[in-house]
Design a protein around this motif. Structure first.
Motif, PDB file in Angstrom:
ATOM      1  N   ARG A 125       4.357  -3.875   1.709  1.00  9.66           N
ATOM      2  CA  ARG A 125       3.155  -3.234   2.232  1.00  9.66           C
ATOM      3  C   ARG A 125       2.460  -2.357   1.198  1.00  9.66           C
ATOM      4  NH1 ARG A 125       7.886  -0.805   3.566  1.00  9.66           N
ATOM      5  NH2 ARG A 125       8.031   1.396   4.124  1.00  9.66           N
ATOM      6  N   THR A 126       2.830  -2.484  -0.070  1.00  7.09           N
ATOM      7  CA  THR A 126       2.338  -1.577  -1.102  1.00  7.09           C
ATOM      8  C   THR A 126       1.429  -2.301  -2.091  1.00  7.09           C
ATOM      9  OG1 THR A 126       4.396  -0.316  -0.935  1.00  7.09           O
ATOM     10  CG2 THR A 126       3.036   0.053  -2.890  1.00  7.09           C
ATOM     11  N   GLN A 127       0.335  -1.638  -2.473  1.00  4.69           N
ATOM     12  CA  GLN A 127      -0.550  -2.191  -3.488  1.00  4.69           C
ATOM     13  C   GLN A 127       0.183  -2.287  -4.819  1.00  4.69           C
ATOM     14  OE1 GLN A 127      -4.633  -0.805  -3.778  1.00  4.69           O
ATOM     15  NE2 GLN A 127      -4.434   0.262  -1.810  1.00  4.69           N
ATOM     16  N   PHE A 128      -0.081  -3.351  -5.543  1.00  5.12           N
ATOM     17  CA  PHE A 128       0.637  -3.572  -6.795  1.00  5.12           C
ATOM     18  C   PHE A 128       0.351  -2.473  -7.815  1.00  5.12           C
ATOM     19  CE2 PHE A 128       1.155  -5.619 -10.978  1.00  5.12           C
ATOM     20  CZ  PHE A 128       2.500  -5.924 -10.874  1.00  5.12           C
ATOM     21  N   SER A 129      -0.861  -1.954  -7.826  1.00  5.59           N
ATOM     22  CA  SER A 129      -1.211  -0.898  -8.779  1.00  5.59           C
ATOM     23  C   SER A 129      -0.358   0.345  -8.574  1.00  5.59           C
ATOM     24  CB  SER A 129      -2.693  -0.541  -8.669  1.00  5.59           C
ATOM     25  OG  SER A 129      -3.011  -0.141  -7.337  1.00  5.59           O
ATOM     26  N   ALA A 130       0.061   0.599  -7.333  1.00  5.27           N
ATOM     27  CA  ALA A 130       0.899   1.765  -7.054  1.00  5.27           C
ATOM     28  C   ALA A 130       2.250   1.643  -7.743  1.00  5.27           C
ATOM     29  CB  ALA A 130       1.078   1.938  -5.550  1.00  5.27           C
ATOM     30  N   TYR A 131       2.776   0.413  -7.814  1.00  2.00           N
ATOM     31  CA  TYR A 131       4.045   0.215  -8.503  1.00  2.00           C
ATOM     32  C   TYR A 131       3.935   0.622  -9.965  1.00  2.00           C
ATOM     33  CZ  TYR A 131       5.977  -2.467  -4.578  1.00  2.00           C
ATOM     34  OH  TYR A 131       6.461  -2.851  -3.358  1.00  2.00           O
ATOM     35  N   ILE A 427      -1.595  -1.547   1.386  1.00  2.00           N
ATOM     36  CA  ILE A 427      -2.558  -2.629   1.554  1.00  2.00           C
ATOM     37  C   ILE A 427      -3.115  -2.608   2.973  1.00  2.00           C
ATOM     38  CG2 ILE A 427      -1.469  -4.091  -0.177  1.00  2.00           C
ATOM     39  CD1 ILE A 427      -0.076  -5.581   2.089  1.00  2.00           C
ATOM     40  N   SER A 428      -4.147  -3.392   3.209  1.00  2.00           N
ATOM     41  CA  SER A 428      -4.756  -3.451   4.538  1.00  2.00           C
ATOM     42  C   SER A 428      -3.870  -4.240   5.496  1.00  2.00           C
ATOM     43  CB  SER A 428      -6.121  -4.116   4.450  1.00  2.00           C
ATOM     44  OG  SER A 428      -5.987  -5.483   4.079  1.00  2.00           O
ATOM     45  N   VAL A 429      -4.137  -4.063   6.788  1.00  2.00           N
ATOM     46  CA  VAL A 429      -3.385  -4.790   7.809  1.00  2.00           C
ATOM     47  C   VAL A 429      -3.566  -6.290   7.634  1.00  2.00           C
ATOM     48  CG1 VAL A 429      -3.176  -5.222  10.280  1.00  2.00           C
ATOM     49  CG2 VAL A 429      -3.492  -2.882   9.444  1.00  2.00           C
ATOM     50  N   GLU A 430      -4.788  -6.701   7.292  1.00  2.05           N
ATOM     51  CA  GLU A 430      -5.061  -8.129   7.123  1.00  2.05           C
ATOM     52  C   GLU A 430      -4.251  -8.707   5.961  1.00  2.05           C
ATOM     53  OE1 GLU A 430      -8.079  -6.119   9.354  1.00  2.05           O
ATOM     54  OE2 GLU A 430      -7.370  -5.751   7.311  1.00  2.05           O
ATOM     55  N   GLU A 431      -4.201  -7.973   4.849  1.00  3.89           N
ATOM     56  CA  GLU A 431      -3.430  -8.438   3.698  1.00  3.89           C
ATOM     57  C   GLU A 431      -1.941  -8.489   4.016  1.00  3.89           C
ATOM     58  OE1 GLU A 431      -5.260  -7.159  -0.460  1.00  3.89           O
ATOM     59  OE2 GLU A 431      -5.147  -5.457   0.920  1.00  3.89           O
ATOM     60  N   GLU A 432      -1.472  -7.487   4.737  1.00  3.98           N
ATOM     61  CA  GLU A 432      -0.053  -7.455   5.081  1.00  3.98           C
ATOM     62  C   GLU A 432       0.310  -8.607   6.002  1.00  3.98           C
ATOM     63  OE1 GLU A 432       3.252  -4.398   7.029  1.00  3.98           O
ATOM     64  OE2 GLU A 432       1.272  -3.652   6.442  1.00  3.98           O
ATOM     65  N   THR A 433      -0.595  -8.951   6.888  1.00  6.09           N
ATOM     66  CA  THR A 433      -0.335 -10.040   7.827  1.00  6.09           C
ATOM     67  C   THR A 433      -0.258 -11.383   7.120  1.00  6.09           C
ATOM     68  OG1 THR A 433      -1.463  -8.822   9.594  1.00  6.09           O
ATOM     69  CG2 THR A 433      -1.161 -11.199   9.896  1.00  6.09           C
ATOM     70  N   VAL A 434      -1.182 -11.620   6.212  1.00  5.51           N
ATOM     71  CA  VAL A 434      -1.197 -12.900   5.506  1.00  5.51           C
ATOM     72  C   VAL A 434      -0.134 -12.953   4.421  1.00  5.51           C
ATOM     73  CG1 VAL A 434      -2.850 -12.321   3.679  1.00  5.51           C
ATOM     74  CG2 VAL A 434      -2.766 -14.656   4.581  1.00  5.51           C
ATOM     75  N   GLY A 435       0.286 -11.795   3.930  1.00  2.27           N
ATOM     76  CA  GLY A 435       1.319 -11.745   2.903  1.00  2.27           C
ATOM     77  C   GLY A 435       0.756 -11.391   1.542  1.00  2.27           C
ATOM     78  N   LEU A 436       1.520 -10.584   0.799  1.00  2.00           N
ATOM     79  CA  LEU A 436       1.069 -10.142  -0.509  1.00  2.00           C
ATOM     80  C   LEU A 436       0.977 -11.277  -1.520  1.00  2.00           C
ATOM     81  CD1 LEU A 436       3.036  -6.804  -0.634  1.00  2.00           C
ATOM     82  CD2 LEU A 436       0.620  -6.991  -1.160  1.00  2.00           C
ATOM     83  N   ASP A 437       1.815 -12.293  -1.359  1.00  2.00           N
ATOM     84  CA  ASP A 437       1.771 -13.389  -2.330  1.00  2.00           C
ATOM     85  C   ASP A 437       0.409 -14.066  -2.335  1.00  2.00           C
ATOM     86  OD1 ASP A 437       4.367 -12.760  -2.772  1.00  2.00           O
ATOM     87  OD2 ASP A 437       5.213 -14.657  -2.104  1.00  2.00           O
TER      88      ASP A 437
END
Length: 468
Positions: A125-131, A427-437
Motif C-alpha cells: 500500500r506504499t508509494q515506491f518513492s517513499a521506500y 497509494i490511492s484506493v484504486e491503485e491498491e485494488t488493482v495492485g502495485l505491479d
C-alpha cells in the motif's frame, strides 16, 4: 617500518576470510527477505515487494558508504563521542589500524537488513518513492546512531566502553535491538500512519484474512534466512583465530560453534512451539505461521547467542514463540495491519531477546566474548540475574530497549508523518485494488499462460456450455 611476521599475516588473512564469508552469508539474507516478502503478499504486488528489497540494498549501499559507517564507527582517540561518529565519511582513511574494507562490508550487510524489515510492515500500500526516502534515511542515519551507542567502543551503551553503563554495558551481540528492534519500531510507525490495507478489516472492524499468494516462496525465504543467520550471529565475532588463555584447545572458534548451536536451538524451539500452538488455536497445521515462529526465535537469540548455554537458547525460543503469538493477537484487536508481522516479530521478539540476555548471560561466556585476553575466571562485570550476576546487565538491557524505541520513534515517526502529509506515502484506493505491479511497475510479476483463460474446473466448463 615494522615487519609483520608470516604468522601474523596468516592469522590476519584467515580472520579476514572468515569475516568476508560471514558478510556474504548475511547478504544472502536479502534474498531470503525478498522471497519471504514476495510469498507473503498477494500476487498483484509481487514485483513491487521484490523491487523494494533490491532498492534497500542499492540505496543502503550508498547511504551507508557516504554517511552511515562514519556515524556508526567514526570516533576514537581525541574525537571520541558517545553519541555519534564524526569521521570515515565515504570511507576516507579506511583501512586503518582498527577497520578495513571487510569490516565495512560486513556492517553494510547488517544495515541493509534493517530497511528490509521495515519494508515488510508497509507492504502492498506504499508509494515506491517513499521506500527510496525512508531507506536512505534509516540506513544512513537512524540505524548507524544506534550502532555507535552499542557496538562502537566509544558508545555510551557499549560493553567494550571504558566507562561501562552500570559496570556492564548492554550486551546485544548480533543485534536483537540494534538491528531487529530498530527495524521493527520503524515499521510500526509506518504501518500505524498508513493504516491497514483495503479490505483487511470489514465494516464491523472484524479482521479479514489476506493470505500471501505463494507458500513455496515463504518457506524458501525462511531457509535462506536461516542459512544467512549463521553469518549474522557467529560472524559477529569478526575474528576466528583468537585463543583463550589458560586453555590449549579453546578460542573464538569454540564460541563461534556454540553460537551457531544456540541460534539453531532457539529458532527450532520457537518453530515447534508455534506449530502446536497454532494447531490448537486455528485447528490446522499452518506452515506459514511456523516459518514466522522460527524467525522469531532467531531474532530473540541474536542478542545473547554468544553468552548463553544451549539449554537457555531453548527457553529463549519457547518464550519468543508466545511473544509473537500474543502480539499478533493484540494487533488484530487494535486493527493494526502488518503483512509480514515485522513489527511484532522483529520488534517484540527483539525486545524479549534483550531481556533474555539480561536474565541468562553466563559470566564465563561474557568474558570470552568481550574480554578474551583477560581469561574466563573472576567476576569482573555483571552477568545474568538468574545466573547470579546481579541486576547491572539487565538494567543496561532495559535502557537499550527504552532508548531504541524512543530514538526510532522521534526520527522515523515524523518522517513517515511528513511523507503522509505530503501525499507521498500511501497509494490511492484504486491503485491498491488493482495492485502495485500494474499501477506502478508496468505489469505483473507472473506471465499468464494462454490456458489460464480456459475453464479450470468442470463447473466452469458446464457454465460456459449453458451460455447461448
Amino acid at each position: 617500518m615494522a615487519v609483520t611476521s608470516w604468522e601474523t599475516s596468516v592469522t590476519d588473512s584467515i580472520n579476514t576470510i572468515y569475516l568476508l564469508f560471514s558478510a556474504y552469508l548475511v547478504f544472502v539474507m536479502q534474498l531470503g527477505f525478498a522471497m519471504l516478502c514476495a510469498g507473503s503478499v498477494r500476487a498483484k504486488n509481487t514485483m513491487n515487494i521484490m523491487l523494494t528489497n533490491v532498492v534497500d540494498a542499492v540505496v543502503g549501499s550508498l547511504s551507508y558508504f557516504l554517511f552511515g559507517f562514519a556515524f556508526a564507527y567514526g570516533a576514537g582517540g581525541t574525537d571520541a563521542n558517545p553519541f555519534i561518529g564524526s569521521r570515515f565519511f565515504a570511507l576516507k582513511d579506511i583501512p586503518n589500524e582498527n577497520y578495513d574494507y571487510s569490516f565495512f562490508l560486513y556492517q553494510w550487510a547488517f544495515a541493509i537488513a534493517v530497511a528490509g524489515i521495515t519494508s515488510g510492515s508497509i507492504a502492498e500500500r506504499t508509494q515506491f518513492s517513499a521506500y527510496l526516502v525512508f531507506s536512505f534515511f534509516l540506513t544512513g542515519f537512524v540505524y548507524p546512531i544506534v550502532v555507535h551507542w552499542v557496538w562502537s567502543s566509544s558508545g555510551w551503551l557499549s560493553p567494550n566502553s571504558s566507562e561501562l553503563l552500570f559496570n556492564s554495558g548492554a550486551i546485544d551481540f548480533a543485534g536483537s535491538g540494534v538491528v531487529h528492534l530498530v527495524g521493527g519500531i520503524a515499521g510500526l510507525w509506518g504501518a500505524l500512519i498508513e493504516g491497514p490495507r483495503v479490505g483487511r478489516f470489514d465494516v464491523f472492524g472484524k479482521p479479514v484474512a489476506i493470505r500471501g499468494h505463494n507458500a513455496t516462496l515463504v518457506i524458501l525465504g525462511t531457509f535462506l534466512l536461516w542459512f544467512g543467520w549463521f553469518g549474522f550471529n557467529p560472524g559477529s565475532f569478526n575474528k576466528i583465530l583468537i585463543s583463550y588463555p589458560n586453555t590449549y584447545d579453546q578460542g573464538n572458534w569454540t564460541s563461534i560453534g556454540r553460537t551457531a548451536v544456540t541460534t539453531t536451538l532457539a529458532g527450532s524451539t520457537a518453530g515447534i512451539v508455534t506449530l502446536f500452538s497454532r494447531r490448537l488455536l486455528v485447528g490446522h497445521w499452518d506452515a506459514l505461521d511456523v516459518c514466522n515462529g522460527v524467525l522469531g526465535g532467531f531474532v530473540a537469540i541474536t542478542s545473547g547467542c554468544s553468552v548463553v548455554e544451549p539449554w537457555a537458547a531453548i527457553l529463549c525460543g519457547f518464550v519468543a514463540a508466545w511473544v509473537l503469538i500474543g502480539l499478533n493477537m493484540l494487533a488484530l484487536k487494535l486493527k493494526y495491519d502488518d503483512p509480514l508481522e515485522a513489527a511484532q516479530l522483529h520488534g517484540g521478539c527483539g525486545a524479549w531477546g534483550l531481556i533474555f540476555t539480561g536474565l541468562f548471560a553466563k559470566e564465563e561466556f561474557i568474558l570470552q566474548t568481550f574480554q578474551p585476553g583477560l581469561g574466563a575466571t573472576g567476576v569482573l562485570r555483571p552477568f545474568g540475574v538468574l545466573m547470579g550476576g546481579g541486576w547491572g546487565l539487565l538494567g543496561a538491557q532495559l535502557v537499550e530497549i527504552t532508548v531504541i524505541v524512543a530514538w526510532v520513534s522521534v526520527t522515523m515517526g515524523p518522517l513517515f508523518y511528513a511523507l503522509h502529509k505530503l501525499s507521498l506515502l500511501r497509494i490511492s484506493v484504486e491503485e491498491e485494488t488493482v495492485g502495485l505491479d500494474r499501477s506502478s511497475h508496468g505489469g505483473f510479476a507472473y506471465i499468464a499462460h494462454s490456458e489460464e483463460n480456459q475453464p479450470r474446473t468442470y463447473a466452469e466448463y458446464a457454465r460456459l456450455q449453458e451460455k447461448p
